[in-house]
Design a protein around this motif. Structure first.
Motif, PDB file in Angstrom:
ATOM      1  N   GLU A 266      41.976  42.737  53.657  1.00  0.00           N
ATOM      2  CA  GLU A 266      42.949  43.076  52.651  1.00  0.00           C
ATOM      3  C   GLU A 266      41.715  44.309  51.194  1.00  0.00           C
ATOM      4  OE1 GLU A 266      45.759  39.347  52.364  1.00  0.00           O
ATOM      5  OE2 GLU A 266      44.337  39.668  51.591  1.00  0.00           O
ATOM      6  N   VAL A 267      40.665  44.588  51.799  1.00  0.00           N
ATOM      7  CA  VAL A 267      40.132  45.473  50.311  1.00  0.00           C
ATOM      8  C   VAL A 267      40.141  46.764  51.126  1.00  0.00           C
ATOM      9  CG1 VAL A 267      37.542  46.216  49.905  1.00  0.00           C
ATOM     10  CG2 VAL A 267      37.994  43.848  50.260  1.00  0.00           C
TER      11      VAL A 267
ATOM     12  N   MET B  26      52.494  46.414  52.955  1.00  0.00           N
ATOM     13  CA  MET B  26      50.788  46.920  53.259  1.00  0.00           C
ATOM     14  C   MET B  26      50.387  46.701  51.959  1.00  0.00           C
ATOM     15  SD  MET B  26      48.897  50.250  54.132  1.00  0.00           S
ATOM     16  CE  MET B  26      48.856  51.125  52.742  1.00  0.00           C
ATOM     17  N   LEU B  27      49.102  46.026  51.573  1.00  0.00           N
ATOM     18  CA  LEU B  27      48.870  45.882  50.447  1.00  0.00           C
ATOM     19  C   LEU B  27      47.421  45.796  50.509  1.00  0.00           C
ATOM     20  CD1 LEU B  27      49.144  45.553  47.355  1.00  0.00           C
ATOM     21  CD2 LEU B  27      49.033  42.842  48.045  1.00  0.00           C
ATOM     22  N   LEU B  28      46.360  46.680  49.956  1.00  0.00           N
ATOM     23  CA  LEU B  28      45.124  46.774  50.412  1.00  0.00           C
ATOM     24  C   LEU B  28      44.125  47.069  48.651  1.00  0.00           C
ATOM     25  CD1 LEU B  28      44.317  49.073  53.036  1.00  0.00           C
ATOM     26  CD2 LEU B  28      44.448  46.836  53.125  1.00  0.00           C
ATOM     27  N   ALA B  29      43.676  46.679  48.384  1.00  0.00           N
ATOM     28  CA  ALA B  29      42.726  46.593  46.982  1.00  0.00           C
ATOM     29  C   ALA B  29      41.209  46.967  46.752  1.00  0.00           C
ATOM     30  CB  ALA B  29      43.140  45.489  45.833  1.00  0.00           C
TER      31      ALA B  29
ATOM     32  N   LYS C  18      39.823  51.270  36.899  1.00  0.00           N
ATOM     33  CA  LYS C  18      39.034  49.766  36.153  1.00  0.00           C
ATOM     34  C   LYS C  18      39.214  48.994  38.013  1.00  0.00           C
ATOM     35  CE  LYS C  18      40.475  48.372  32.494  1.00  0.00           C
ATOM     36  NZ  LYS C  18      39.814  47.599  31.201  1.00  0.00           N
ATOM     37  N   MET C  19      40.718  49.461  38.346  1.00  0.00           N
ATOM     38  CA  MET C  19      40.827  48.365  39.549  1.00  0.00           C
ATOM     39  C   MET C  19      42.114  48.854  39.994  1.00  0.00           C
ATOM     40  SD  MET C  19      41.937  44.477  39.932  1.00  0.00           S
ATOM     41  CE  MET C  19      40.987  44.671  37.953  1.00  0.00           C
ATOM     42  N   MET C  20      42.319  49.351  41.793  1.00  0.00           N
ATOM     43  CA  MET C  20      43.240  50.207  41.702  1.00  0.00           C
ATOM     44  C   MET C  20      43.709  49.277  43.797  1.00  0.00           C
ATOM     45  SD  MET C  20      41.072  53.485  43.479  1.00  0.00           S
ATOM     46  CE  MET C  20      42.636  54.135  44.795  1.00  0.00           C
ATOM     47  N   ALA C  21      45.151  49.481  44.060  1.00  0.00           N
ATOM     48  CA  ALA C  21      45.894  49.762  44.552  1.00  0.00           C
ATOM     49  C   ALA C  21      46.650  50.371  45.278  1.00  0.00           C
ATOM     50  CB  ALA C  21      46.584  47.906  44.655  1.00  0.00           C
ATOM     51  N   ALA C  22      46.408  50.325  47.116  1.00  0.00           N
ATOM     52  CA  ALA C  22      47.712  50.963  47.772  1.00  0.00           C
ATOM     53  C   ALA C  22      48.192  50.447  48.728  1.00  0.00           C
ATOM     54  CB  ALA C  22      46.913  51.644  48.947  1.00  0.00           C
ATOM     55  N   GLU C  23      50.015  50.377  48.523  1.00  0.00           N
ATOM     56  CA  GLU C  23      50.655  49.757  49.064  1.00  0.00           C
ATOM     57  C   GLU C  23      51.606  50.711  49.900  1.00  0.00           C
ATOM     58  OE1 GLU C  23      52.244  46.266  46.676  1.00  0.00           O
ATOM     59  OE2 GLU C  23      51.117  47.519  45.227  1.00  0.00           O
TER      60      GLU C  23
ATOM     61  N   SER D 128      44.946  38.053  43.612  1.00  0.00           N
ATOM     62  CA  SER D 128      44.208  37.090  43.140  1.00  0.00           C
ATOM     63  C   SER D 128      43.121  37.037  43.972  1.00  0.00           C
ATOM     64  CB  SER D 128      45.209  36.024  42.626  1.00  0.00           C
ATOM     65  OG  SER D 128      45.484  35.474  43.669  1.00  0.00           O
ATOM     66  N   ILE D 129      43.515  37.497  45.556  1.00  0.00           N
ATOM     67  CA  ILE D 129      41.830  37.263  46.322  1.00  0.00           C
ATOM     68  C   ILE D 129      42.297  37.741  47.979  1.00  0.00           C
ATOM     69  CG2 ILE D 129      41.903  34.464  45.856  1.00  0.00           C
ATOM     70  CD1 ILE D 129      43.640  33.798  48.417  1.00  0.00           C
TER      71      ILE D 129
END
Length: 271
Positions: free
Chosen positions: A136-137, A113-116, A104-109, A130-131
């Motif tokens: 950051e996409v 670094m943080l991208l979601a 449903k949702m994923m983040a690479a970090e 949250s934003i």
């Protein structure tokens, strides 16, 4: 008493049911530190959501994040800092097939670094941002370097099926873990990365023998660390599987300062 290296898991162990560190737990850990013991956080959490806990303890020891994937001293340049990563192509492949896999949702970090793939305004635990700014996409353009970790929110009912699929697709490159919180979150780290790796690194750095390591945990991702430590302690609220490999189990759980009470007695810190 000989100097001990005290390795602390956070969620379900050092933190209470509100994901906070209680005043009593903080007091006991600071007292252990003042008495010459080494207090170190060894967590699956990324640095961004463990920094505040580290700072509130007022310790200056190295911290291990991403289940052993990152070892560093916050707010300092440390010449022994390390970070393990895996190929960015895997993260992009997951992104391309996320609907099919049930992600449903994923983040690479990584440490900085943080991208979601999407923002999560209702994220109570801040696991997902949250934003999101356009930079950051999570996409091929923004993911310029290899990640240390990929975190995914999946369908609860399909969790086991997704784990099996991920093992089949990426099992030779990745460690696939389940986050211990209330949400069905999976985390991916490079193959061979476990909390034991981080703990060994700390022990080597401080020249502490295995018998003088005491580690606390509650979930599957603590298993290697609990097994490696000279004295592995599992929380009363920990999994039955983990309790089977523990040297001891705390009489009280994480909502009752179980870690603090155990450590106070074990290190003979009471006045």
């Amino acid at each position: 008493m000989e100097q001990k290296l005290i390795a602390l898991d956070l969620d379900g162990t050092t933190l209470n049911e509100h994901s906070q560190i209680s005043a009593r737990t903080k007091q006991i850990l600071q007292k252990a530190s003042r008495n010459g013991h080494i207090v170190s956080i060894v967590t699956g959490r990324p640095y961004r959501i463990s920094r505040d806990i580290y700072d509130s303890l007022g310790i200056k020891t190295p911290m291990i994040n991403f289940n052993g994937g990152l070892g560093h001293i916050p707010h300092q340049t440390w010449n022994r800092e390390y970070q393990d990563t895996f190929a960015r192509e895997i993260a992009l492949d997951l992104l391309a097939h996320k609907e099919k896999l049930g992600i449903k949702m994923m983040a690479a970090e990584a440490k900085n670094m943080l991208l979601a793939n999407t923002a999560d305004p209702g994220s109570a635990d801040n696991f997902f941002p949250s934003i999101l700014a356009s930079t950051e996409v999570l996409n091929a353009k923004n993911l310029k370097t290899d990640p240390a970790s990929v975190t995914m929110l999946v369908e609860q009912t399909a969790k086991e099926k997704i784990i099996a699929q991920l093992e089949q697709l990426y099992g030779t490159d990745l460690e696939i873990g389940v986050w211990g919180g209330p949400n069905p979150i999976l985390e991916l780290e490079p193959k061979g990365v476990t909390k034991e790796k981080g703990l060994r690194y700390l022990a080597q750095h401080f020249n502490i023998s295995r018998k003088n390591i005491i580690a606390f945990g509650d979930e599957h991702n603590d298993a290697e660390m609990i097994d490696y430590a000279g004295w592995g302690v599992v929380m009363r609220n920990g999994t039955d599987q983990l309790k089977q490999i523990a040297n001891d189990v705390t009489p009280l759980d994480n909502t009752q300062d179980g870690l603090a009470n155990y450590l106070e007695e074990y290190l003979q810190l009471a006045e």
